[in-house]
Design an enzyme around this catalytic site. Structure first.
Site, PDB file in Angstrom:
ATOM      1  N   GLY A  94       0.842  -1.194   0.000  1.00  0.00           N
ATOM      2  CA  GLY A  94       0.000   0.000   0.000  1.00  0.00           C
ATOM      3  C   GLY A  94       0.877   1.243   0.000  1.00  0.00           C
ATOM      4  N   SER A  95       0.363   2.295   0.567  1.00  0.00           N
ATOM      5  CA  SER A  95       1.077   3.572   0.470  1.00  0.00           C
ATOM      6  C   SER A  95       2.229   3.652   1.479  1.00  0.00           C
ATOM      7  CB  SER A  95       0.099   4.719   0.726  1.00  0.00           C
ATOM      8  OG  SER A  95      -0.386   4.627   2.044  1.00  0.00           O
ATOM      9  N   THR A  96       3.170   4.522   1.188  1.00  0.00           N
ATOM     10  CA  THR A  96       4.301   4.729   2.099  1.00  0.00           C
ATOM     11  C   THR A  96       3.803   5.282   3.433  1.00  0.00           C
ATOM     12  OG1 THR A  96       5.797   5.053   0.240  1.00  0.00           O
ATOM     13  CG2 THR A  96       6.521   5.949   2.352  1.00  0.00           C
ATOM     14  N   ALA A  97       2.785   6.146   3.395  1.00  0.00           N
ATOM     15  CA  ALA A  97       2.275   6.733   4.647  1.00  0.00           C
ATOM     16  C   ALA A  97       1.762   5.622   5.569  1.00  0.00           C
ATOM     17  CB  ALA A  97       1.161   7.729   4.330  1.00  0.00           C
ATOM     18  N   THR A  98       0.973   4.688   5.030  1.00  0.00           N
ATOM     19  CA  THR A  98       0.455   3.602   5.865  1.00  0.00           C
ATOM     20  C   THR A  98       1.597   2.682   6.291  1.00  0.00           C
ATOM     21  OG1 THR A  98      -1.617   3.720   4.630  1.00  0.00           O
ATOM     22  CG2 THR A  98      -1.305   1.791   6.011  1.00  0.00           C
ATOM     23  N   GLY A  99       2.561   2.480   5.411  1.00  0.00           N
ATOM     24  CA  GLY A  99       3.723   1.657   5.759  1.00  0.00           C
ATOM     25  C   GLY A  99       4.432   2.203   7.001  1.00  0.00           C
ATOM     26  N   GLU A 114       5.732  -3.408   0.812  1.00  0.00           N
ATOM     27  CA  GLU A 114       5.797  -2.998  -0.596  1.00  0.00           C
ATOM     28  C   GLU A 114       5.016  -1.696  -0.688  1.00  0.00           C
ATOM     29  OE1 GLU A 114       7.600  -4.384  -2.763  1.00  0.00           O
ATOM     30  OE2 GLU A 114       7.834  -6.485  -2.196  1.00  0.00           O
ATOM     31  N   CYS A 152       1.733  -0.201  -8.956  1.00  0.00           N
ATOM     32  CA  CYS A 152       2.840   0.284  -8.122  1.00  0.00           C
ATOM     33  C   CYS A 152       4.099   0.467  -8.964  1.00  0.00           C
ATOM     34  CB  CYS A 152       3.077  -0.668  -6.969  1.00  0.00           C
ATOM     35  SG  CYS A 152       3.270  -2.366  -7.482  1.00  0.00           S
TER      36      CYS A 152
END
Ligand code: NAD
Length: 483
Positions: free
Chosen positions: A229-234, A251, A285
């Site tokens: 998912g997104s970098t923010a959620t990561g 990822e 992605c």
């Protein structure tokens, strides 16, 4: 509607009925193209998730002790079940996600699901003998991690779910899978089909919102999180892992660059350039999201891509003619159209597209080529995740590499050249987890895939992917003399 299309629609309706929430409960899920309600996703709660993890924990030991051979056989049967239901699942996926049946889209995604699962089932992760001498025999073995949480995005919801759960199950983990709140129904249907052959509680789907995702990542009894998912959620998930020490495979977002080197024969690469950027209508992605083209071939590349964009059919995914679809959701549509508007206002040239395709439906955006754009434009620096490709002109090759590498993400990248040696040397200069030569985004179930920088860490696929869902154990005993 043809007879086969009607049969797929009927089979999809049966699958949907198996997984959707009872009337009057759950959350309405729209058809991405028409915005009609397809069905209702169960609104599982954090309490449901806690129970699911408990069940998955209780099932894990038996699943692990079943052994690799029997697990592999069951996963191969699960792959057969996916193939047997592929048309129905593709139909549901096409409606919920928006991607057309044809082209590198819904049917392609179902084909990848069973192909990846078969590879997971048949790939062997050998233990390693580390020392074997007179005094010591030491071996590194791979054990199941335990209970794996799989948290997925909405762009390739089925394929990415399989990427997460296939290796995890293969290694003897049980899995709780939480699909994106935008595309739960097709993932629930995929898992239902797999669960027709898998033992109870080995693979449990949970259809909830971001709160459920957050709880899954922070749950004290989760051993490993596979997240795409997104970098923010990561980043949130990394914070959670401070609490439960769950191992992570992340990822995350990308902003893949492609560089066309001087003197490249444009007619050889134009189609692959286009699909490298516009696969899944740009919602991929590892799609090419910025293209740097040398002055000597710049106009030719821009014209060739604009021509392909204008002649590539977009529309409702169930129409066999279409190969481009809508944006999956309104927030993503707004990001793409906002970035294109900002580019236009800054003086960039919108060669084709650059507008909503309102005649096709609410979330369709015409395939867009933006030329003569500065490298510091938002459309270049941010991940647009949609059908709008900025093409940046360069005359100095070193400058092109500096621009390509000058972002904080590094998922994929590509170099394009008619000279194989130039291409190989250029590939070594790209900062990304994967560099493709004369293509962009192609994946293989035995070739590891993962990002660097803020695109995440951990590898998926092949032997490395099996290692990612295992924990290591060293068994150390007497050497030859003592045996
Ligand atoms: P997202 O991060 O918004 O959501 C992904 C999942 O995380 C959803 O299931 C969501 O419910 C869940 N979630 C939300 N908050 C959470 C939290 N605090 N803890 C745990 N889970 C939480 O991403 P998205 O919008 O669904 O996907 C688009 C992004 O994913 C893009 O940036 C794209 O580049 C990236 N992506 C990366 C890959 C890859 O392989 N690297 C593949 C596909 C998509």
């Amino acid at each position: 509607m043809s007879e086969s299309a009607a049969a797929a629609a009927a089979a999809a309706a049966v699958l949907l009925d198996r997984v959707q929430a009872p009337d009057g409960t759950g959350r309405e899920i729209p058809d991405a193209a028409t915005r009609e309600v397809i069905g209702r996703a169960p609104a599982h709660t954090v309490a449901d998730l806690d129970q699911a993890i408990e069940r998955a924990r209780a099932a894990q030991h038996a699943w692990e002790t079943l052994g690799h051979e029997e697990r592999s056989a069951l996963l191969l049967k699960a792959a057969d079940a996916i193939d047997a239901n592929a048309e129905a699942l593709a139909h549901l996926l096409s409606r919920e996600q928006g991607k057309p049946l044809n082209g590198p889209n819904a049917r392609f995604e179902l084909g990848a699901c069973s192909a990846w699962l078969r590879t997971n089932a048949t790939t062997v992760l050998e233990s390693q003998v580390l020392v074997d001498d007179e005094s010591l025999h030491a071996e590194l073995v791979y054990r199941a991690a335990g209970v794996v949480g799989a948290i997925g995005p909405w762009n390739w919801p089925l394929m990415i779910t399989i990427w997460q759960i296939g290796p995890a199950l293969r290694m003897g983990n049980t899995v709780v899978a939480k699909p994106s709140e935008y595309t739960p129904l097709s993932v629930l249907a995929l898992i239902a089909v797999m669960n027709d052959v898998l033992p109870a509680d080995v693979l449990i789907p949970i259809s909830g919102g971001r709160d459920v995702g957050a709880r899954l990542a922070s749950h004290p009894d989760i051993d490993k999180i596979m997240f795409t998912g997104s970098t923010a959620t990561g980043r949130r998930i990394i914070e959670s892992s401070a609490g439960n020490l769950a191992r992570l495979t992340l990822e995350l977002g990308g902003n893949d660059a492609g560089i066309v080197l001087p003197g490249t024969e444009v007619s050889d690469i134009a189609q692959d350039l286009f699909w490298g950027a516009f696969i899944n209508t740009g919602q991929t992605c590892a799609a090419m999201k910025r293209l740097y083209v040398h002055d000597s071939v710049y106009d030719e590349v821009v014209d060739a891509l604009a021509e392909i964009a204008e002649s590539t059919p977009m529309g409702n995914g169930l129409d066999e003619n279409n190969v481009l679809g809508p944006l999956q959701n309104r927030p993503q549509f707004d990001i793409v159209s906002g970035l294109v508007e900002e580019a236009r206002a800054s003086g960039a040239r919108v060669v084709t597209g650059g507008a909503a395709a309102t005649d096709l439906g609410e979330l369709f955006y015409r395939p867009t080529i933006v030329a003569d754009i500065d490298n510091d434009a938002g459309l270049v620096q941010q991940e647009q995740f949609g059908p709008a490709l900025p093409i940046i002109r360069y005359s100095d090759v070193d400058q092109a590499f500096a621009w390509a590498n000058g972002v904080d993400v590094g998922l994929g990248s590509s170099v394009w050249s008619s000279d194989p040696e130039d291409a190989r040397q250029a590939a070594a200069r790209m900062q990304a987890g994967t560099v493709w030569i004369n293509s962009h985004g192609g994946l293989h179930p035995m070739v590891p895939f993962g990002g660097i920088k803020s695109s995440g860490y951990g590898l998926e696929f092949g032997v490395e992917g099996l290692k990612s869902v295992a924990v290591t154990q060293v068994i150390s005993g007497p050497g030859r003399k003592g045996r």
